[in-house]
Design a protein around this motif. Sequence first.
Motif, PDB file in Angstrom:
ATOM      1  N   GLN A  16       0.795  -1.225   0.000  1.00 25.04           N
ATOM      2  CA  GLN A  16       0.000   0.000   0.000  1.00 25.04           C
ATOM      3  C   GLN A  16       0.829   1.276   0.000  1.00 25.04           C
ATOM      4  OE1 GLN A  16      -2.776  -1.986   3.224  1.00 25.04           O
ATOM      5  NE2 GLN A  16      -3.767  -0.130   2.533  1.00 25.04           N
ATOM      6  N   LEU A  17       2.107   1.187   0.354  1.00 24.60           N
ATOM      7  CA  LEU A  17       2.934   2.389   0.436  1.00 24.60           C
ATOM      8  C   LEU A  17       4.153   2.267  -0.469  1.00 24.60           C
ATOM      9  CD1 LEU A  17       3.034   3.170   4.277  1.00 24.60           C
ATOM     10  CD2 LEU A  17       1.385   3.974   2.575  1.00 24.60           C
ATOM     11  N   GLN A  18       4.647   3.413  -0.920  1.00 27.29           N
ATOM     12  CA  GLN A  18       5.907   3.463  -1.655  1.00 27.29           C
ATOM     13  C   GLN A  18       7.052   3.913  -0.763  1.00 27.29           C
ATOM     14  OE1 GLN A  18       5.124   5.967  -5.063  1.00 27.29           O
ATOM     15  NE2 GLN A  18       4.167   4.293  -6.199  1.00 27.29           N
ATOM     16  N   SER A  19       6.720   4.590   0.321  1.00 30.69           N
ATOM     17  CA  SER A  19       7.736   5.023   1.278  1.00 30.69           C
ATOM     18  C   SER A  19       7.056   5.276   2.620  1.00 30.69           C
ATOM     19  CB  SER A  19       8.441   6.297   0.793  1.00 30.69           C
ATOM     20  OG  SER A  19       7.509   7.368   0.703  1.00 30.69           O
ATOM     21  N   MET A  20       7.863   5.301   3.668  1.00 32.01           N
ATOM     22  CA  MET A  20       7.340   5.587   4.998  1.00 32.01           C
ATOM     23  C   MET A  20       7.138   7.096   5.151  1.00 32.01           C
ATOM     24  SD  MET A  20       7.215   2.511   6.077  1.00 32.01           S
ATOM     25  CE  MET A  20       6.668   2.780   7.755  1.00 32.01           C
ATOM     26  N   PRO A  21       6.192   7.510   5.993  1.00 30.75           N
ATOM     27  CA  PRO A  21       6.061   8.940   6.290  1.00 30.75           C
ATOM     28  C   PRO A  21       7.354   9.460   6.927  1.00 30.75           C
ATOM     29  CG  PRO A  21       4.167   7.703   7.121  1.00 30.75           C
ATOM     30  CD  PRO A  21       5.184   6.697   6.709  1.00 30.75           C
ATOM     31  N   GLU A  22       7.792  10.624   6.538  1.00 29.94           N
ATOM     32  CA  GLU A  22       9.022  11.189   7.093  1.00 29.94           C
ATOM     33  C   GLU A  22       8.892  11.384   8.599  1.00 29.94           C
ATOM     34  OE1 GLU A  22      10.431  14.675   5.192  1.00 29.94           O
ATOM     35  OE2 GLU A  22      10.297  13.836   3.172  1.00 29.94           O
ATOM     36  N   GLY A  23       9.942  10.999   9.303  1.00 28.14           N
ATOM     37  CA  GLY A  23       9.972  11.198  10.748  1.00 28.14           C
ATOM     38  C   GLY A  23       9.126  10.226  11.535  1.00 28.14           C
ATOM     39  N   ILE A  24       8.823   9.055  10.962  1.00 26.63           N
ATOM     40  CA  ILE A  24       7.971   8.094  11.663  1.00 26.63           C
ATOM     41  C   ILE A  24       8.630   7.605  12.953  1.00 26.63           C
ATOM     42  CG2 ILE A  24       8.837   6.021  10.504  1.00 26.63           C
ATOM     43  CD1 ILE A  24       5.894   5.059  10.402  1.00 26.63           C
ATOM     44  N   GLY A  25       9.922   7.850  13.071  1.00 24.16           N
ATOM     45  CA  GLY A  25      10.620   7.477  14.298  1.00 24.16           C
ATOM     46  C   GLY A  25      10.110   8.222  15.525  1.00 24.16           C
ATOM     47  N   ASN A  26       9.336   9.293  15.326  1.00 20.81           N
ATOM     48  CA  ASN A  26       8.745  10.009  16.458  1.00 20.81           C
ATOM     49  C   ASN A  26       7.690   9.173  17.177  1.00 20.81           C
ATOM     50  OD1 ASN A  26      10.235  12.344  15.930  1.00 20.81           O
ATOM     51  ND2 ASN A  26       8.707  13.115  14.484  1.00 20.81           N
ATOM     52  N   LEU A  27       7.187   8.129  16.512  1.00 21.74           N
ATOM     53  CA  LEU A  27       6.115   7.312  17.097  1.00 21.74           C
ATOM     54  C   LEU A  27       6.730   6.245  18.005  1.00 21.74           C
ATOM     55  CD1 LEU A  27       3.816   6.880  13.951  1.00 21.74           C
ATOM     56  CD2 LEU A  27       3.911   8.754  15.614  1.00 21.74           C
ATOM     57  N   SER A  28       7.300   6.687  19.086  1.00 24.75           N
ATOM     58  CA  SER A  28       8.047   5.788  19.979  1.00 24.75           C
ATOM     59  C   SER A  28       7.144   4.839  20.766  1.00 24.75           C
ATOM     60  CB  SER A  28       8.908   6.606  20.954  1.00 24.75           C
ATOM     61  OG  SER A  28       8.090   7.471  21.730  1.00 24.75           O
ATOM     62  N   LYS A  29       5.818   5.102  20.787  1.00 23.61           N
ATOM     63  CA  LYS A  29       4.902   4.206  21.485  1.00 23.61           C
ATOM     64  C   LYS A  29       4.359   3.108  20.579  1.00 23.61           C
ATOM     65  CE  LYS A  29       3.268   7.677  24.802  1.00 23.61           C
ATOM     66  NZ  LYS A  29       2.079   8.395  25.346  1.00 23.61           N
ATOM     67  N   LEU A  30       4.756   3.123  19.323  1.00 26.38           N
ATOM     68  CA  LEU A  30       4.210   2.189  18.345  1.00 26.38           C
ATOM     69  C   LEU A  30       4.539   0.750  18.741  1.00 26.38           C
ATOM     70  CD1 LEU A  30       2.574   2.898  15.816  1.00 26.38           C
ATOM     71  CD2 LEU A  30       4.644   2.554  14.462  1.00 26.38           C
ATOM     72  N   ARG A  31       3.498  -0.083  18.760  1.00 30.79           N
ATOM     73  CA  ARG A  31       3.658  -1.494  19.102  1.00 30.79           C
ATOM     74  C   ARG A  31       3.411  -2.403  17.898  1.00 30.79           C
ATOM     75  NH1 ARG A  31       3.108  -1.956  24.806  1.00 30.79           N
ATOM     76  NH2 ARG A  31       2.235  -4.053  24.706  1.00 30.79           N
ATOM     77  N   THR A  32       2.608  -1.929  16.937  1.00 38.38           N
ATOM     78  CA  THR A  32       2.302  -2.696  15.732  1.00 38.38           C
ATOM     79  C   THR A  32       2.645  -1.859  14.508  1.00 38.38           C
ATOM     80  OG1 THR A  32       0.443  -3.788  16.861  1.00 38.38           O
ATOM     81  CG2 THR A  32       0.489  -3.902  14.459  1.00 38.38           C
ATOM     82  N   LEU A  33       3.540  -2.384  13.671  1.00 34.82           N
ATOM     83  CA  LEU A  33       3.913  -1.684  12.451  1.00 34.82           C
ATOM     84  C   LEU A  33       3.832  -2.604  11.235  1.00 34.82           C
ATOM     85  CD1 LEU A  33       4.870   0.913  11.122  1.00 34.82           C
ATOM     86  CD2 LEU A  33       7.235   0.242  11.632  1.00 34.82           C
ATOM     87  N   GLY A  34       4.268  -3.822  11.372  1.00 32.25           N
ATOM     88  CA  GLY A  34       4.169  -4.790  10.285  1.00 32.25           C
ATOM     89  C   GLY A  34       5.369  -4.767   9.367  1.00 32.25           C
ATOM     90  N   ARG A  62      15.248   6.824   6.708  1.00 25.70           N
ATOM     91  CA  ARG A  62      16.302   5.820   6.809  1.00 25.70           C
ATOM     92  C   ARG A  62      16.019   4.846   7.955  1.00 25.70           C
ATOM     93  NH1 ARG A  62      19.578  10.586   5.711  1.00 25.70           N
ATOM     94  NH2 ARG A  62      20.401  10.464   3.575  1.00 25.70           N
ATOM     95  N   ILE A  63      16.803   3.810   8.002  1.00 22.90           N
ATOM     96  CA  ILE A  63      16.563   2.744   8.974  1.00 22.90           C
ATOM     97  C   ILE A  63      16.718   3.229  10.416  1.00 22.90           C
ATOM     98  CG2 ILE A  63      18.950   1.881   9.064  1.00 22.90           C
ATOM     99  CD1 ILE A  63      17.713  -0.970   9.007  1.00 22.90           C
ATOM    100  N   GLY A  64      17.457   4.317  10.608  1.00 21.06           N
ATOM    101  CA  GLY A  64      17.644   4.864  11.954  1.00 21.06           C
ATOM    102  C   GLY A  64      16.355   5.369  12.594  1.00 21.06           C
ATOM    103  N   GLU A  65      15.293   5.535  11.788  1.00 24.11           N
ATOM    104  CA  GLU A  65      14.003   5.936  12.355  1.00 24.11           C
ATOM    105  C   GLU A  65      13.482   4.910  13.347  1.00 24.11           C
ATOM    106  OE1 GLU A  65      12.169   8.873  11.790  1.00 24.11           O
ATOM    107  OE2 GLU A  65      14.089   9.473  10.921  1.00 24.11           O
TER     108      GLU A  65
END
Length: 562
Positions: free
Chosen positions: A270-288, A299-302
């Motif tokens: 469904q996506l071609q790229s991740m939303p920029e700055g998704i690393g801010n979602l530090s509470k995320l438990r489900t990403l897939g 980048r992977i550092g997110e």
Amino acid sequence: MSENVGTLESYEVELETKENEGQKKIIDTVQHNKTYLEDCILLCSVFPSDYEFTEEMLIWQWIAESSINLSDGEIEEVYIQCFDTLLNLDYIVPSGYDNFVDQMKYKVGDKLTLFLQNQPLEPKVQKCLDSKQTDTTKVEHLSLAFKEIDLINFGILKQCIRLHTLIIHRCYGSKVNYLPPDLFLELKALHILNLSHTNIKELPSSVENLKEVRYLDVSETPIKWLTESILCLSHLQTLKLDGCLSLVGLPKCTSKLVNLRHLVLDIARQLQSMPEGIGNLSKLRTLGAFLVGDGEGTRIGELKNMNSLGGSLRLLNLENVLTREEAAEAYLCNKHGLKKIELQWSDLQDEKNPNEEEILNSLQPPSGIQELKILFYSGGVFPSWISNPSFGELVNITLYRCRYCDKLPSLGELPSLKVLNVIENNEVKEISSFFCRKESNEDHVAFPKLEKLSFDSMSELEKWTGLTPGDFPCLSDLIIQYCPKLIGVSFLSHLVSLSHLEISCCPKISCLPEGGLPLALESLMIKDCPKLKERCCNEQCEDWSKVARVPAFYIDNEKVYV
């Protein structure tokens, strides 16, 4: 909330008449979590009779409605106990296994329906709206089929100003494919909004007023995009977008939904790229999945601070990781909730890349993973961590198209490995004793728990040696196919527990082992192996005595009667 549900005493009495130890544990759970259970039952009471859900979907909705003052982990544990209790009471029953999501689905059971008939749920809980009979200002939980929406004025729905839960579910033949722009202007108390499987193509602009919404489900709809106004949903915990095949991307503001715990969609499709700055979602438990980008904020550092991630995680487009230092920034080993990890590079790489060896070495998973897949890896050597016995819960490994590795990793010391698939590792010419054990541990029984093993499309594989008596004590299923250079199968006589064997498209295999086949063998399938077929196709053949006692024996898909 629980004041309208009544009590569970009648079922406590029912359970107390049974002396089963498991039932006593249910009684203890009912007594300890009675208030939570009644709140859970109240939410289930609004579900349509054909409404299916997974365990995690239901628990996420319970949490969205919850006012428990506990940590995320503690709240989830409480509701897992509640789910197990309602399942044991047959209030929730299985409705079938969903292979696409690889999870069991459930629905409300007849026993709960019967229990709810005696409870004063109205006016809080409604499954239809009638302005003449319903005090809409008191409705808190509402489910409507689209056929009912076709018949009502949306103005009635707007009057439900205390509404916490709104489920609008599909109805074949409904013509409604939009919601009025001002629908949510007054529904400011809404916690759960479920529009899944409907024809809704976009969310109304007034969605920005749902500042208390925690659970938003628009899965399996033709929705194309989410408005940037979802930034106003500052308490949003769950966003379900799986099955939205027309979705063109996530809004830029996604990375600002800092309370988001579950982002559910098929990211790879469904996506071609991740939303920029998704690393801010530090509470995320489900990403897939995570699509590794090469630009700032993708980048992977997110992944660095996403240490609450659990379940499955696919790391895709790893060719965009250029150095081991960059790979290490993901801190994959710190994500202890992850159980399944897939590491995938592009399948378009056409040459060996030694740099990937250092990168993969820096992507060591947490020790508690249960399933590992490595795909399209172009390094020449597997990392040392893959052989570490500290992966005590690892039960399933797939190595797919690791085309430039000429030696399989030493996996025989993994204590819990049950399933191993090796596919298109075309540089491997020999499977040696190193596959079973390292030189420093020669007395170790190799693959103590392995049950299923598959070698598929190994174009250069010639032989498999290095097995000793006692290795593979639990191996029951072995599949060897499309190995055109494999000469012999003498190793088979060591596999004492083998019950099912398939050998396909291995034209150079000319005979079965001198020591015969394992006595436990119940099923043997030989296909497109002409030399082997000549040795065992009838009573006059040299290897007939080795196959004559196998109950189910097939050659080229035809049963051979012995």
